[in-house]
Design an enzyme around this catalytic site. Sequence first.
Site, mmCIF file in Angstrom:
data_model
loop_
_atom_site.group_PDB
_atom_site.id
_atom_site.type_symbol
_atom_site.label_atom_id
_atom_site.label_comp_id
_atom_site.label_asym_id
_atom_site.label_seq_id
_atom_site.Cartn_x
_atom_site.Cartn_y
_atom_site.Cartn_z
ATOM 1 N N ASP A 127 -3.467 2.346 -5.781
ATOM 2 C CA ASP A 127 -2.223 2.379 -5.004
ATOM 3 C C ASP A 127 -2.053 1.202 -4.044
ATOM 4 O O ASP A 127 -1.210 1.272 -3.150
ATOM 5 C CB ASP A 127 -2.146 3.686 -4.211
ATOM 6 C CG ASP A 127 -3.194 3.795 -3.120
ATOM 7 O OD1 ASP A 127 -4.294 3.243 -3.305
ATOM 8 O OD2 ASP A 127 -2.914 4.426 -2.084
ATOM 9 N N GLU A 128 -2.789 0.125 -4.220
ATOM 10 C CA GLU A 128 -2.581 -1.029 -3.350
ATOM 11 C C GLU A 128 -2.960 -2.317 -4.058
ATOM 12 O O GLU A 128 -3.787 -2.328 -4.962
ATOM 13 C CB GLU A 128 -3.367 -0.890 -2.044
ATOM 14 C CG GLU A 128 -4.866 -0.883 -2.218
ATOM 15 C CD GLU A 128 -5.615 -0.923 -0.878
ATOM 16 O OE1 GLU A 128 -5.194 -1.668 0.022
ATOM 17 O OE2 GLU A 128 -6.617 -0.206 -0.760
ATOM 18 N N ASP A 187 0.857 -1.191 0.000
ATOM 19 C CA ASP A 187 0.000 0.000 0.000
ATOM 20 C C ASP A 187 0.891 1.238 0.000
ATOM 21 O O ASP A 187 1.788 1.361 0.838
ATOM 22 C CB ASP A 187 -0.899 -0.021 1.236
ATOM 23 C CG ASP A 187 -2.031 0.995 1.163
ATOM 24 O OD1 ASP A 187 -2.204 1.609 0.096
ATOM 25 O OD2 ASP A 187 -2.716 1.165 2.176
#
Length: 412
Positions: free
Chosen positions: A115-116, A21
Site C-alpha cells: 500500500d505504499e 501511502d
Amino acid sequence: MPVRSDLAGIEDADCTILHVDMDAFYVSVELLSRPELQGKAVIAGSPSGRSVVLSASYEARRFGVRSAMPMANAMRLCPHAVVLEPHHHLYAEVSASIMEIFGAVTPMVEQLSVDEAFLDIAGSIRRLGSPRTIGELIRTTIHRELGITASVGIASTKFVAKIASTRAKPDGLLLIPAARTVEYLHTLPVSALWGVGAKTQEVLARLGIRTVEDVARTPVSVLQRTLGATGAHVHRLAWGKDPRPVTVSRQEKSIGAEETFATDVDDDDLLRAELLRLAHRTATRLRSAGLQTGGVSLKLRYADFSTLTRSRRLPEPADSAHALYSAACQLLESLGARPLSVRLIGIRAERLEGAAGSSHQLTIDRQDDNWRLAEQALDKVNGKFGASMVLPARLLKSPSDTRNGRPPNGQP
C-alpha cells in the site's frame, strides 16, 4: 481535501519525489464491503488469542491501537472495536490496482509494500502538470476508482517525502519545498529521523538532543562516538541530505502465509489442516498476481521460539494449493519426530515466475490441471460472494477451528 501545510501556497518544480501511502489500508479495503462500519473503531486481524493487529481504523487508533500490536492488548484498549477477519486476496487485488494507477503516472515506481510506494515524477511534469497537481490527481484517482483514500508527501528527497506523507495523514497532501526543507525538518522531534528508534532517542536525550535541529547542530564526531556509524547518517538526514534515487521495484521474490496458534500444537492432523488453509491463501495470492512458484518452503516455530525452515523445488511451476500443500506435507513428514510442540506454522512460495510465461507440462490424467481449474473456479465464487463461501470440505469444520479458538469457516 485541503492541503495540510502552512507551505501550501508555495510550489516547487524541484520536488519530484512523491511518497504515496494508503490510509489504514487493510481496514479501508474491508470497509468497502462493510460501509455501515465507516466512522467506527474497526480492527483487521484474527480474533484468536495470540494474533496481532493487521490494521486499525483511525477511530481505533485514538484508543492506542496500533498495527502489529497483540490482539489481546488491542481489545483491552478498545473493547468495543469490531474485529474483521482479513481477506488477503482482496488486498492483493487492490494493491495491484494501486500500482497500475502509479504506473500510469510514471514508470519510476519503487513499491515498498502492498500500500505504499515512492514515485519519481520528473518525467511526468510536462505531461501532467506541477508536482502538487500530480499528487492530487493520484489521490483523486485512487478514491474514485478504488473507494479508499491515500496521503501524499512531495519533496526533493525520499526521506523528506516520507515524512511529508506521514504528516499529511489521513487523506491529505503535504509538499515541502526544496528551499525550505531544512527549515521544516528543524521543527520536528528527533524521532522523525530514519534510524532513530526509542533506544536511540534515550541515548540522544541524555546529551540534551531532542529535536532534528539539535542533531544538526551537534558535531558529527560527537554523534559518531555516541551512535557509531549511524551518527553520520542521522546528521546528514538532519540537514535534508538523502541522495538515494527512486529505484524501480523488482518482481516479488516470494509469497507466503503463516499462522500463530492460540495454543501450542503437537498433533499432526492439526498441523496438516492448517497447512491446507495456508496453501489456499498463498495459492490465491499467486493467481491474483499472475505468478507461479517453482519451490515451496515450510516454516515452523516451536514453543521455545526456536525456528526452522525447510525448502524443496517443485517438479514444475505451479499456482495451485494442491501442489503447495503436497510439498509442504512432505517437508513436514521429512522432519520426523519434533522436539517440541509448534507455536507457528507457515508456507512460502519461492522461485516465482510469471504464469503466462511458464511452460506448464500437463500430466497424462490432467490431475494437476484439474486442481488448477477447480481452484480458479473457487477464486471466482469467493471473489463474488466473499472469502470462505467455498472451502475444501476438510476446512469447513476442521479440528483446528475448535482447538485453536477459531470459529468454523474462519480465515487463517
